[in-house]
Design a protein around this motif. Structure first.
Motif, PDB file in Angstrom:
ATOM      1  N   THR A  13       0.812  -1.214   0.000  1.00  0.00           N
ATOM      2  CA  THR A  13       0.000   0.000   0.000  1.00  0.00           C
ATOM      3  C   THR A  13       0.844   1.262   0.000  1.00  0.00           C
ATOM      4  O   THR A  13       0.498   2.256  -0.642  1.00  0.00           O
ATOM      5  N   ILE A  14       1.940   1.248   0.715  1.00  0.00           N
ATOM      6  CA  ILE A  14       2.791   2.435   0.808  1.00  0.00           C
ATOM      7  C   ILE A  14       3.227   2.912  -0.575  1.00  0.00           C
ATOM      8  O   ILE A  14       3.456   4.110  -0.788  1.00  0.00           O
ATOM      9  N   GLY A  54       3.795  -4.580   1.922  1.00  0.00           N
ATOM     10  CA  GLY A  54       2.380  -4.444   2.217  1.00  0.00           C
ATOM     11  C   GLY A  54       2.043  -4.971   3.592  1.00  0.00           C
ATOM     12  O   GLY A  54       2.681  -5.901   4.102  1.00  0.00           O
ATOM     13  N   THR A  55       1.012  -4.401   4.215  1.00  0.00           N
ATOM     14  CA  THR A  55       0.706  -4.758   5.597  1.00  0.00           C
ATOM     15  C   THR A  55      -0.031  -6.091   5.746  1.00  0.00           C
ATOM     16  O   THR A  55       0.058  -6.731   6.791  1.00  0.00           O
ATOM     17  N   ASP A  56      -0.743  -6.527   4.719  1.00  0.00           N
ATOM     18  CA  ASP A  56      -1.615  -7.690   4.892  1.00  0.00           C
ATOM     19  C   ASP A  56      -0.848  -8.963   5.239  1.00  0.00           C
ATOM     20  O   ASP A  56      -1.336  -9.791   6.021  1.00  0.00           O
ATOM     21  N   THR A  57       0.320  -9.166   4.663  1.00  0.00           N
ATOM     22  CA  THR A  57       1.109 -10.361   4.979  1.00  0.00           C
ATOM     23  C   THR A  57       2.476 -10.010   5.560  1.00  0.00           C
ATOM     24  O   THR A  57       3.366 -10.845   5.605  1.00  0.00           O
ATOM     25  N   THR A  81       8.559  -2.291   7.181  1.00  0.00           N
ATOM     26  CA  THR A  81       7.565  -1.255   7.426  1.00  0.00           C
ATOM     27  C   THR A  81       6.688  -1.098   6.199  1.00  0.00           C
ATOM     28  O   THR A  81       6.976  -1.626   5.127  1.00  0.00           O
ATOM     29  N   GLY A  82       5.619  -0.353   6.379  1.00  0.00           N
ATOM     30  CA  GLY A  82       4.683  -0.102   5.290  1.00  0.00           C
ATOM     31  C   GLY A  82       3.705   0.967   5.728  1.00  0.00           C
ATOM     32  O   GLY A  82       4.043   1.812   6.552  1.00  0.00           O
ATOM     33  N   ALA A  83       2.491   0.911   5.209  1.00  0.00           N
ATOM     34  CA  ALA A  83       1.530   1.959   5.532  1.00  0.00           C
ATOM     35  C   ALA A  83       0.116   1.478   5.264  1.00  0.00           C
ATOM     36  O   ALA A  83      -0.104   0.564   4.461  1.00  0.00           O
ATOM     37  N   GLN A  84      -0.831   2.141   5.918  1.00  0.00           N
ATOM     38  CA  GLN A  84      -2.246   1.886   5.674  1.00  0.00           C
ATOM     39  C   GLN A  84      -2.778   2.740   4.527  1.00  0.00           C
ATOM     40  O   GLN A  84      -3.793   2.411   3.927  1.00  0.00           O
ATOM     41  N   ASN A  85      -2.097   3.857   4.245  1.00  0.00           N
ATOM     42  CA  ASN A  85      -2.421   4.707   3.105  1.00  0.00           C
ATOM     43  C   ASN A  85      -1.163   4.934   2.277  1.00  0.00           C
ATOM     44  O   ASN A  85      -0.053   4.959   2.818  1.00  0.00           O
ATOM     45  N   ARG A 107      -2.158  12.835   0.799  1.00  0.00           N
ATOM     46  CA  ARG A 107      -1.964  13.884   1.806  1.00  0.00           C
ATOM     47  C   ARG A 107      -2.085  13.302   3.221  1.00  0.00           C
ATOM     48  O   ARG A 107      -1.270  13.587   4.094  1.00  0.00           O
ATOM     49  N   GLU A 108      -3.151  12.541   3.460  1.00  0.00           N
ATOM     50  CA  GLU A 108      -3.344  11.906   4.760  1.00  0.00           C
ATOM     51  C   GLU A 108      -2.771  10.494   4.699  1.00  0.00           C
ATOM     52  O   GLU A 108      -3.382   9.591   4.150  1.00  0.00           O
ATOM     53  N   THR A 109      -1.578  10.316   5.246  1.00  0.00           N
ATOM     54  CA  THR A 109      -0.912   9.023   5.175  1.00  0.00           C
ATOM     55  C   THR A 109      -0.048   8.805   6.398  1.00  0.00           C
ATOM     56  O   THR A 109       0.468   9.754   6.992  1.00  0.00           O
ATOM     57  N   ASP A 110       0.095   7.557   6.765  1.00  0.00           N
ATOM     58  CA  ASP A 110       1.054   7.175   7.798  1.00  0.00           C
ATOM     59  C   ASP A 110       2.371   6.721   7.189  1.00  0.00           C
ATOM     60  O   ASP A 110       3.314   6.398   7.903  1.00  0.00           O
TER      61      ASP A 110
END
Length: 339
Positions: free
Chosen positions: A12-13, A84-87, A109-113, A118-121
């Motif tokens: 996702t990142i 990616g966060t899922d796995t 590491t990765g991210a949910q967005n 603009r709005e991202t971790d």
């Protein structure tokens, strides 16, 4: 200034929006350019290993990551893997067994967005990963996410959308990151060094999640295709022991065929204890299944894949499975296997 190698794998990142949904497209260099502060922390080189949604990552990709780290190990002070966060928890656990006892940090590491939004971790997580990888307290395979540093054998994704997506299950965080500073929680363990890579895996592992009324004949159907069965039981490790005992007999048939059967629990916290109730005690004593105790499912799956090619028989597998690696398992007093 430390020298860190960034290995990008998609996730996702690295996504961009398309008419068919988000697709990983941003390269390792493009990710790095979104967080210019990283260049103030360390020297960075990057490699794009692959570009995948992590739902498509499988054991061959774990081998690719582990091989890339092993081949570059002497040339860098640490590694950051964007994923990616899922796995991610599966990959982190697998790398913990494939590259055990590393003195140098291997940080996922990765991210949910997407980092492009603009709005991202994503920017914070990427910066934190490099902060930790460059710190003196860093070691081993970890996941850095939302200011937490978690062992790869203990991290689990618990939330699908929130930025606080991962937690360390049954073991403290190694460190916390706040205001661009790393605060160690636990000391460096003894015996760390250059890991001896162990890249061979056997993916013929099946996870069966029990539900009330599960039909035992499903075990007979699965047995020819798999070398190991992981059963997610109820509560502390309960399994159905109906009057006919068919489920127990089918488990016994796996063991008699020389195949591995491991019992774990569907409950995330506090682990299994098959000695508590008759329905778990009987099947463990009668058929000698292995109990996973407080291990995460991700650790159970990847440790099993790691050990299957290395253990000539069930006794050797049991001993190695119950031998802690990177604090993956806490055994009760008196349980067989070295502590």
């Amino acid at each position: 200034m430390k020298k860190i190698l960034m290995l990008a794998t998609g996730g996702t990142i690295a996504t961009l929006k398309t008419g068919e949904g988000k697709i990983p497209q941003l390269t390792s260099q493009e990710l790095l350019r979104t967080v210019p502060e990283i260049r103030e922390i360390c020297q960075v080189e990057t490699r794009q290993l692959f570009q995948l949604d992590s739902t498509n990552v499988h054991p061959d990709h774990w081998k690719q990551i582990a091989r890339a780290v092993s081949e570059a190990y002497e040339a860098y002070d640490g590694f950051v893997v964007t994923h990616g966060t899922d796995t991610m928890a599966y990959t982190a656990a697998a790398l913990s067994y494939m590259l055990p006892g590393s003195r140098k940090p291997i940080v996922l590491t990765g991210a949910q967005n997407s980092i492009s939004e603009r709005e991202t971790d994503g920017r914070r997580n990427l910066l934190d990963a490099f902060l930790y990888a460059s710190s003196a307290c860093a070691w081993g395979v970890t996941i850095v996410f939302d200011g937490q540093v978690m062992l790869g054998t203990r991290a689990k994704k618990l939330r699908t959308k929130s930025y606080h997506a991962f937690s360390s299950i049954g073991y403290p965080e190694l460190a916390r990151i706040r205001d661009r500073k790393v605060y160690p929680v636990l000391p460096l363990p003894a015996g760390l060094g250059r890991p001896q890579p162990a890249l061979e895996l056997d993916p013929a592992v099946f996870v069966l999640k029990l539900i009330p009324g599960v039909r035992p004949d499903v075990l007979a159907l699965l047995r020819p295709a798999y070398h190991a069965l992981i059963v997610e039981g109820f509560g502390v490790g309960g399994v159905p022991y109906y009057a006919t005992a068919d489920f127990a007999r089918e488990v016994g048939a796996w063991v008699e065929a020389g195949k591995v059967v491991i019992m774990t629990t569907q409950v995330i916290y506090e682990g299994s204890d098959m000695s508590v109730y008759q329905v778990g005690h009987q099947i463990k004593q009668a058929y000698g299944v292995i109990e996973a105790y407080d291990m995460t499912l991700e650790a159970v799956v990847t440790k099993t894949m790691h050990l299957l090619p290395r253990c000539p028989d069930l006794a050797a597998f049991r001993e190695q499975f119950l031998t802690p690696v990177s604090h993956d398992i806490l055994l009760p007093a008196g349980e067989e296997g070295p502590l």
